[in-house]
Design a protein around this motif. Sequence first.
Motif, PDB file in Angstrom:
ATOM      1  N   MET A   1       0.839  -1.198   0.000  1.00 26.13           N
ATOM      2  CA  MET A   1       0.000   0.000   0.000  1.00 26.13           C
ATOM      3  C   MET A   1       0.876   1.250   0.000  1.00 26.13           C
ATOM      4  O   MET A   1       1.863   1.335   0.721  1.00 26.13           O
ATOM      5  CB  MET A   1      -0.903   0.020   1.231  1.00 26.13           C
TER       6      MET A   1
ATOM      7  N   ASP B   1       0.180   4.889   0.976  1.00 22.47           N
ATOM      8  CA  ASP B   1      -0.882   5.557   1.714  1.00 22.47           C
ATOM      9  C   ASP B   1      -2.079   4.605   1.771  1.00 22.47           C
ATOM     10  O   ASP B   1      -1.960   3.506   2.290  1.00 22.47           O
ATOM     11  CB  ASP B   1      -1.219   6.908   1.080  1.00 22.47           C
ATOM     12  N   SER B   2      -3.194   4.947   1.182  1.00 20.11           N
ATOM     13  CA  SER B   2      -4.374   4.076   1.247  1.00 20.11           C
ATOM     14  C   SER B   2      -4.641   3.354  -0.068  1.00 20.11           C
ATOM     15  O   SER B   2      -5.705   2.771  -0.246  1.00 20.11           O
ATOM     16  CB  SER B   2      -5.602   4.913   1.626  1.00 20.11           C
ATOM     17  N   THR B   3      -3.668   3.366  -0.983  1.00 21.92           N
ATOM     18  CA  THR B   3      -3.878   2.804  -2.322  1.00 21.92           C
ATOM     19  C   THR B   3      -3.003   1.571  -2.529  1.00 21.92           C
ATOM     20  O   THR B   3      -1.789   1.606  -2.281  1.00 21.92           O
ATOM     21  CB  THR B   3      -3.552   3.838  -3.412  1.00 21.92           C
ATOM     22  N   ASP B   4      -3.616   0.485  -2.972  1.00 21.09           N
ATOM     23  CA  ASP B   4      -2.878  -0.710  -3.360  1.00 21.09           C
ATOM     24  C   ASP B   4      -2.129  -0.393  -4.651  1.00 21.09           C
ATOM     25  O   ASP B   4      -2.744  -0.025  -5.654  1.00 21.09           O
ATOM     26  CB  ASP B   4      -3.853  -1.871  -3.569  1.00 21.09           C
TER      27      ASP B   4
END
Length: 665
Positions: free
Chosen positions: A474, A476-479
């Motif tokens: 990840m 931040d909050s993104t795969d």
Amino acid sequence: MSEKTTPVKANERPKYGPQRGPGPGHGMGGTGEKAANFGVSLRRLMSNLRPQRVGLIVAVTMGVLSVALGVVGPKILGRATDLMLAGIIGRQVGQEVPPGTTKQQVIDGLVAQGQNDQADMLRNLDFVPGEGIDFGGIGSVLLIVLGLYVASFAFSCVQGWVLNGAVQRTIYKMREEVSAKLDRLPLGYFDKQARGEVLSRVTNDIDNVSQTLQQTMSQLLNSLLMLIGVLVMMFWISPTLALVALVSVPIAMVVTGVIGKRSQKLFAQNWKSTGELNAQIEEAFTGHSLVKVFGRQREVEAEFNRRNQELYKAGFGAQFISGIIMPVMFLVGNLNYVVIAVIGGLRVASGTMNIGDVQAFIQYSRQFTQPLTQVASMANLLQSGVASAERVFELLDAEEMSAEPAGRLGTANGRITFEHVDFSYTPDKPLIRNLNLVAQPGQTVAIVGPTGAGKTTLVNLLMRFYDLDGGRIMLDSTDISTVPRGELRSRMGMVLQDTWLFGGTIRENIAYGRPDATEEEIMEAAKATFVDRFVHSLPEGYDTVIDEEGSNVSAGEKQLITIARAFLADPSILILDEATSSVDTRTELLVQHAMSALRSGRTSFVIAHRLSTIRDADLILVMENGAIVEQGNHQQLLEKKGVYFDLYQSQFSGAIDQVEAEQAS
């Protein structure tokens, strides 16, 4: 599909820069181990011409017109021969018979005298007793033939122009496809391939395909059309003689098939050996200095001679065996010519054919064997081209990276999370299992461990040079697997252990990190990374052109330029893979100040063995066999007296004393 489809061994992690793979052609299958699949590869090569079908239809039309006008020429010329012979016979007969005697009366007189053979021969000859050669008629025939041949030539030129354009557009598209394919291939593919082998497929093999199509398409088309046209004219003149001439066709097919089957294997080996030789030459010249230092010139020369000898044997065998086709075809054609001449002469004597028709048929018989000979002579060139095409198709068929997702990254703060990550280069040798890691925004994370522990693999996964077997990473909050690789990598800057500089000026190499940077920004990056200090000692300054190998600047100076490039790029995430390994200790101390400024406000991953890049890290990861066995800062890890402590004792304690002594002085 995923990028891990062309794996390397777990203890042989991929490195950046020129690296020798397991061997040319390894993993590609085919060309050296078995004969090329000629039929399938030829059909696929021809299918690439489909977008040019309009041009091909025009070329075929022009070819048909050219051949049609050309093949009627001998038949019409036969009429000129008949006119000339009729004039000669008419003059001779006119001297022996009374004026006004007709052709039929002359023939009846010969029959009455028992000269039936002469009567039969004159029966098909259009002569008038007492009249000589009709030069006006002969001139008209010759003008007609001249006009036909000129028109045939004009159509042939148009055909060649259109056909060559279609072929070159096809090769242009093939080069585009190969170039685009190289961008879609995973890093693992290039780890498995010698660079010279890949270059040979992209350059030599495509050039050979181009030459093959250029030379064979026009000749093959014209030969087939000529074969059909001549065959039609031969059956028109004499079906009996035409059937005799056709005897040479199965002989030619058998000869071509037998010889072609043997030479195809050698042509496949020939181009495989070419790729291997190119790989060996590229490797030897790239490491030329190293070869000199260790005195391995004789070994390199011996290896070159061995591969050169293999190429010589394959090339000689292929050309010699396929070259036998031409002499054999000439022999078949000459025997066919003799048989036709004998039978034609007998038919003229029997009065069943005119001598002009026999003359035309003999010309047609030579024209009939000529396209067969041309097709046979093109067999070696066609086999060579198809063998090269097969190697290009193997490259085009190589498994690609997984498809680019459509996700997007928001504003990246730089928080990196590895969640239950699994990865292996080969399924039977797991490297990373259930790895969990959190790097906070702005942290400097150092990764240490023995060779083959998985340090570089970790950052390769972060850059998506390889795809995961399990888990996720990840940003931040993104795969990261949900965003395009280009967008992900645009947020990252990387300085490698193997420095890469391009042919161009120092200014251009720094600006490669951000092409739209201003002159002031380039100078600022150069000064911050101490490039400015040595550039002014060069005759051309920032306009100094770095050669292809970067041999006109030192290893340390090249490293500083790559650091300046990353500095200018101003990435959100910074990856340093042994980034100061090529600089001396004093220069390293200066670079560390620049690195500190470069890492400020960024999440940084540092792979290093030298203590100066490890001691001030916020988090140190100690890896063994693909797993994180310890983590913490420098002091915490020393207090644990574990793996890091052992590394410190064996590698770093002496370095600390040296660095501290230099700082004190």
